[in-house]
Design a protein around this motif. Structure first.
Motif, PDB file in Angstrom:
ATOM      1  N   TYR A  18       9.388 -22.229  19.313  1.00 54.16           N
ATOM      2  CA  TYR A  18       8.498 -22.734  18.266  1.00 54.16           C
ATOM      3  C   TYR A  18       7.899 -24.102  18.610  1.00 54.16           C
TER       4      TYR A  18
ATOM      5  N   VAL B 285       4.427 -32.144  23.973  1.00 56.42           N
ATOM      6  CA  VAL B 285       5.336 -30.990  23.910  1.00 56.42           C
ATOM      7  C   VAL B 285       6.011 -30.791  25.271  1.00 56.42           C
ATOM      8  N   THR B 286       5.263 -31.055  26.344  1.00 56.19           N
ATOM      9  CA  THR B 286       5.869 -30.997  27.678  1.00 56.19           C
ATOM     10  C   THR B 286       7.036 -31.985  27.767  1.00 56.19           C
TER      11      THR B 286
ATOM     12  N   VAL C  27      -0.332 -31.399  24.152  1.00 52.79           N
ATOM     13  CA  VAL C  27       0.236 -30.649  25.288  1.00 52.79           C
ATOM     14  C   VAL C  27       1.148 -31.559  26.110  1.00 52.79           C
TER      15      VAL C  27
ATOM     16  N   THR D  38      10.200 -31.099  25.322  1.00 49.29           N
ATOM     17  CA  THR D  38      11.074 -29.982  25.684  1.00 49.29           C
ATOM     18  C   THR D  38      11.959 -30.300  26.896  1.00 49.29           C
TER      19      THR D  38
ATOM     20  N   ILE E 101       6.702 -24.772  21.564  1.00 48.63           N
ATOM     21  CA  ILE E 101       5.496 -24.412  22.325  1.00 48.63           C
ATOM     22  C   ILE E 101       4.452 -23.802  21.388  1.00 48.63           C
ATOM     23  N   ALA E 102       4.883 -22.867  20.562  1.00 47.52           N
ATOM     24  CA  ALA E 102       3.929 -22.185  19.678  1.00 47.52           C
ATOM     25  C   ALA E 102       3.191 -23.176  18.771  1.00 47.52           C
ATOM     26  N   PHE E 103       3.880 -24.245  18.355  1.00 42.17           N
ATOM     27  CA  PHE E 103       3.247 -25.197  17.440  1.00 42.17           C
ATOM     28  C   PHE E 103       2.050 -25.935  18.044  1.00 42.17           C
ATOM     29  N   ILE E 104       1.909 -25.857  19.356  1.00 42.25           N
ATOM     30  CA  ILE E 104       0.718 -26.480  19.956  1.00 42.25           C
ATOM     31  C   ILE E 104      -0.540 -25.933  19.281  1.00 42.25           C
TER      32      ILE E 104
ATOM     33  N   TYR F 237      13.471 -23.407  21.044  1.00 45.63           N
ATOM     34  CA  TYR F 237      12.426 -23.773  22.003  1.00 45.63           C
ATOM     35  C   TYR F 237      11.067 -23.136  21.722  1.00 45.63           C
TER      36      TYR F 237
ATOM     37  N   LYS G  85      -5.091 -32.526  24.292  1.00 46.54           N
ATOM     38  CA  LYS G  85      -4.442 -32.954  25.544  1.00 46.54           C
ATOM     39  C   LYS G  85      -3.156 -33.719  25.259  1.00 46.54           C
TER      40      LYS G  85
END
Lengths: 196, 196
Positions: free
Chosen positions: A142, A183-184, A180, A187, A144-147, A140, A177
């Motif tokens: 990574y 990725v939301t 984000v 996940t 988020i971090a990849f954003i 998980y 945008k």
């Protein structure tokens, strides 16, 4: 390469399940990231700008992943070595993802395919699409971090076709945008439905 | 207001549990978002720039939350009305968070407090710090989505003290990286440990 020739690319296919995120909830997410019709317009422009640069973008991103053992880990086989066939298969869909991010309407089909992408990162479907034996999940943290790197590194490519600084900035913010939002959505399979 | 006078602000206190994310794993996250010593330097500069603008930043963010029922929802009481005491109590810590983001070393104490912040958003500790009766969780999807507005809206404040465009951009990128790191850490309680 046309979309039809990309193995495992099932955008809009009946086999793609419906996203658990409703269009109403997605609309609230769009409001939260200040995503408007102007962003759609600038994503289309970004699509024109990036169309003939997709391979260069992917070279950069693959170089980044390849130079970090903790990232290339997610593409390793059961012997712990990078699986070059797996990397190559994902790359084709990753290129199409750049174009889809810019050119697709963010409708029910798009929402469903974001969920499919999430399932392919999670235990549910990781490795299945390409029939590979690799680690069972992309952890998980990574996703988020990849954003950050996927947002920051696209900007120089947006600058390459002679658009004004203001136009480049608007394309870049629309991309940020969108990432984000995506990725939301990706996940979602990692979360308990009542917590999401 | 000094840190000691902020109710519920327990940074560095023994009562704050150790983060489940190790410093080694945090180091890999920093590499993934390209966070370096230069970012630390520009966060310190951002701390100087933002120091006397904290209330204006919070006014903007609270205005954003307050104007969206789906966001103010997380601050409502059991009758569904915004709890102004709760909003005010969180606001003091939110202001301190801006300064901590810029000025604190990202060490074990910092890592632990990011986890504490996550617990206070999740079912584990939501409402406890302020002794309020409100909804039991801040839904996951809005923690991720907030990366965008909290990144984008800080930039005009970074521009207000006469720094060059290059310096502003470096402060802004450092802020963006830090926020992505922090949201990654805050959401840890929402995830199954083996998926994180």
């Amino acid at each position: 390469m046309s979309e039809q020739e990309i193995p495992g690319y099932t955008y809009g296919a009946e086999a793609v399940a419906k996203s658990p995120v409703s269009l109403e909830d997605f609309d609230l997410l769009k409001k939260t990231v200040l995503f408007t019709e102007e962003d759609e317009k600038y994503l289309r422009l970004a699509g024109e700008v990036l169309a003939d640069q997709v391979d260069e973008v992917l070279d950069l991103w693959y170089g980044f992943v390849g130079s970090h053992p903790h990232l290339v880990h997610y593409f390793t086989n059961l012997q712990g070595e990078p699986d070059s066939d797996y990397l190559a298969a994902v790359r084709k869909r990753f290129g199409q993802w750049i174009l889809d991010t810019c050119n697709r309407p963010y409708d029910q089909d798009w929402l469903n395919y974001q969920h499919e992408i999430g399932l392919r990162h999670y235990r549910t479907k990781k490795n299945q699409t390409d029939g590979v034996q690799s680690v069972p999940i992309i952890n998980y943290r990574y996703l988020i971090a990849f954003i950050y790197p996927i947002t920051a590194t696209i900007k120089p490519f947006l600058e390459k076709k002679g658009h004004s600084a203001d136009e480049v900035e608007k394309m870049h913010q629309a991309w940020f945008k969108s990432l984000v939002l995506q990725v939301t959505l990706w996940t979602n399979p990692y979360l308990r439905p009542e917590d999401y």
